[in-house]
Scaffold this motif. Structure first.
Motif, mmCIF file in Angstrom:
data_model
loop_
_atom_site.group_PDB
_atom_site.id
_atom_site.type_symbol
_atom_site.label_atom_id
_atom_site.label_comp_id
_atom_site.label_asym_id
_atom_site.label_seq_id
_atom_site.Cartn_x
_atom_site.Cartn_y
_atom_site.Cartn_z
ATOM 1 N N ARG A 101 0.823 -1.206 0.000
ATOM 2 C CA ARG A 101 0.000 0.000 0.000
ATOM 3 C C ARG A 101 0.859 1.258 0.000
ATOM 4 N N ASP A 102 0.481 2.188 -0.839
ATOM 5 C CA ASP A 102 1.164 3.472 -0.945
ATOM 6 C C ASP A 102 0.889 4.324 0.278
ATOM 7 N N GLY A 103 1.953 4.822 0.907
ATOM 8 C CA GLY A 103 1.792 5.626 2.108
ATOM 9 C C GLY A 103 1.068 6.936 1.859
ATOM 10 N N GLY A 104 1.337 7.573 0.718
ATOM 11 C CA GLY A 104 0.623 8.798 0.393
ATOM 12 C C GLY A 104 -0.869 8.560 0.270
ATOM 13 N N GLY A 105 -1.240 7.425 -0.309
ATOM 14 C CA GLY A 105 -2.652 7.091 -0.442
ATOM 15 C C GLY A 105 -3.317 6.823 0.891
ATOM 16 N N GLN A 106 -2.589 6.184 1.800
ATOM 17 C CA GLN A 106 -3.165 5.978 3.131
ATOM 18 C C GLN A 106 -3.469 7.318 3.791
ATOM 19 N N THR A 108 -4.047 10.324 2.127
ATOM 20 C CA THR A 108 -5.117 11.059 1.465
ATOM 21 C C THR A 108 -6.481 10.428 1.737
ATOM 22 N N LEU A 109 -6.530 9.111 1.879
ATOM 23 C CA LEU A 109 -7.796 8.487 2.250
ATOM 24 C C LEU A 109 -8.231 8.921 3.640
ATOM 25 N N ARG A 110 -7.253 9.133 4.537
ATOM 26 C CA ARG A 110 -7.607 9.600 5.883
ATOM 27 C C ARG A 110 -8.124 11.036 5.837
ATOM 28 N N ILE A 111 -7.480 11.880 5.034
ATOM 29 C CA ILE A 111 -7.972 13.251 4.909
ATOM 30 C C ILE A 111 -9.356 13.256 4.266
ATOM 31 N N PHE A 112 -9.558 12.429 3.264
ATOM 32 C CA PHE A 112 -10.863 12.284 2.625
ATOM 33 C C PHE A 112 -11.943 11.952 3.650
ATOM 34 N N ALA A 113 -11.598 11.128 4.641
ATOM 35 C CA ALA A 113 -12.560 10.692 5.648
ATOM 36 C C ALA A 113 -12.731 11.681 6.791
ATOM 37 N N SER A 114 -12.011 12.802 6.771
ATOM 38 C CA SER A 114 -12.095 13.772 7.871
ATOM 39 C C SER A 114 -13.531 14.230 8.097
ATOM 40 N N LEU A 115 -13.886 14.395 9.350
ATOM 41 C CA LEU A 115 -15.201 14.908 9.706
ATOM 42 C C LEU A 115 -15.218 16.426 9.830
ATOM 43 N N MET A 133 -0.909 15.263 -1.499
ATOM 44 C CA MET A 133 -1.571 15.184 -0.189
ATOM 45 C C MET A 133 -2.585 16.308 0.002
ATOM 46 N N THR A 134 -2.484 17.384 -0.783
ATOM 47 C CA THR A 134 -3.423 18.490 -0.625
ATOM 48 C C THR A 134 -4.735 18.270 -1.371
ATOM 49 N N LEU A 135 -4.792 17.281 -2.262
ATOM 50 C CA LEU A 135 -5.945 17.146 -3.154
ATOM 51 C C LEU A 135 -7.240 16.822 -2.426
ATOM 52 N N PRO A 136 -7.259 16.006 -1.365
ATOM 53 C CA PRO A 136 -8.518 15.776 -0.666
ATOM 54 C C PRO A 136 -8.853 16.856 0.359
ATOM 55 N N MET A 137 -8.021 17.884 0.466
ATOM 56 C CA MET A 137 -8.373 19.021 1.311
ATOM 57 C C MET A 137 -9.465 19.814 0.606
ATOM 58 N N ASP A 138 -10.345 20.432 1.365
ATOM 59 C CA ASP A 138 -11.494 21.104 0.777
ATOM 60 C C ASP A 138 -11.105 22.360 0.013
ATOM 61 N N PHE A 139 -10.105 23.074 0.525
ATOM 62 C CA PHE A 139 -9.630 24.286 -0.116
ATOM 63 C C PHE A 139 -8.120 24.351 0.027
ATOM 64 N N ARG A 140 -7.481 24.921 -0.992
ATOM 65 C CA ARG A 140 -6.041 25.156 -0.950
ATOM 66 C C ARG A 140 -5.804 26.643 -1.164
ATOM 67 N N LEU A 141 -5.187 27.292 -0.191
ATOM 68 C CA LEU A 141 -4.728 28.668 -0.317
ATOM 69 C C LEU A 141 -3.215 28.614 -0.448
ATOM 70 N N ALA A 142 -2.635 29.497 -1.239
ATOM 71 C CA ALA A 142 -1.200 29.410 -1.493
ATOM 72 C C ALA A 142 -0.529 30.760 -1.341
#
Length: 298
Positions: A101-106, A108-115, A133-142
């Motif tokens: 299992r890819d560590g990055g995927g583990q 991002t799946l956890r961030i995806f599941a964030s409440l 790792m930022t892709l499942p975050m709801d918003f990205r400010l830079a």
């Protein structure tokens, strides 16, 4: 909050800030960082005082990608694991082995599941897993000086962290292919134009802007409603037909319509006052996880 080796976690006024904290290595990603970040999101989910989560980096980078300290063999996991890995003596690979299992995927799946809503405050270079790792975050400010790169093809590997699912949904398939085929590093203006980030900020204004957004998103909303809405919208990105959304919406409206929060929401509107929502995410969400019919992120 203590207990992490590669990150820090602080909570102030209902906003949790997770900071990648390996500035001497440009916050390069390691297995320990993966474990620390997953644990941090477990902690923010369990803390009903946390309304939103911001993720940023210490120093001049957000995350420069995987730590390449192992040199050319960095991604040769079969070699590093040896007999403890998934490769049998005859050379066949057990792809069901946990070590595959890819560590990055583990992560991002956890961030995806964030409440809780998640906001990336990208303060510098975000390359490789630092970008995905930022892709499942709801918003990205830079920060205006931030740079991004999906550089996998230039390293002889492929996109990871479930980015083949997330990235085209965020920016469209054409732009995703451009960035991933070329592996080029691009600036914050292109990231903004492509829809990868929401807004650009001067370096000193980035975290204040992220905090302001977090408060705007959650300051007047019922925490259970926000948590459930997050799961509903992200989950339905993969639905085959709107009927799936209708079934989910119907259950959620039925359940929440009889809640104390719904009564308070209506009463506060009629009374022309701010609502005081009392339902707690930790009490209300666990009983409806089966609605989403998704594998556990672990």
């Amino acid at each position: 909050m203590a207990g992490f080796e590669t990150i820090t976690l602080a909570v102030e006024a209902g906003i949790a800030t997770i900071t990648l904290n390996r500035p001497e290595r440009m916050n390069a990603f390691t297995p320990q960082m993966m474990a620390d970040l997953i644990a941090a999101f477990d902690a923010t989910d369990a803390d009903d005082a946390v309304r939103a989560v911001i993720v940023t980096g210490a120093g001049r980078a957000f995350c420069a990608g995987a730590d390449l300290g192992a040199g050319a063999a960095t991604f040769d996991y079969a070699q590093s694991l040896g007999a403890a890995g998934p490769v049998a003596a005859d050379g066949t690979v057990d792809y069901a082995h946990p070590a595959v299992r890819d560590g990055g995927g583990q992560l991002t799946l956890r961030i995806f599941a964030s409440l809780k809503p998640v906001i990336g405050a990208i303060n510098g270079a975000a390359v490789g897993v630092g970008a995905t790792m930022t892709l499942p975050m709801d918003f990205r400010l830079a920060s205006m000086g931030a740079r991004f790169g999906f550089v996998f093809a230039r390293r002889g590997i492929v996109p990871e962290a479930a980015s083949s699912w997330f990235l085209p949904r965020l920016v469209g398939i054409g732009r995703a292919l451009d960035w991933c085929y070329s592996g080029r590093v691009f600036g914050a203006e292109e990231a903004l134009a492509g829809g990868l980030v929401r807004s650009l900020h001067a370096p000193d204004d980035l975290l204040p802007a992220a905090r302001a957004l977090a408060l705007e998103l959650t300051g007047h909303s019922a925490p259970v409603s926000v948590a459930l809405t997050r799961r509903m919208l992200w989950s339905m990105l993969g639905a085959a037909h709107p009927m799936e959304a209708h079934r989910l919406d119907s259950r959620a409206v039925w359940l929440r319509g009889g809640s104390a929060d719904a009564r308070e929401g209506v009463a506060s509107f009629l009374d022309k006052r701010d609502a005081v929502f009392t339902d707690r995410v930790s009490d209300e969400l666990p009983g409806i996880e089966e609605w989403f019919d998704q594998p556990d992120y672990r």
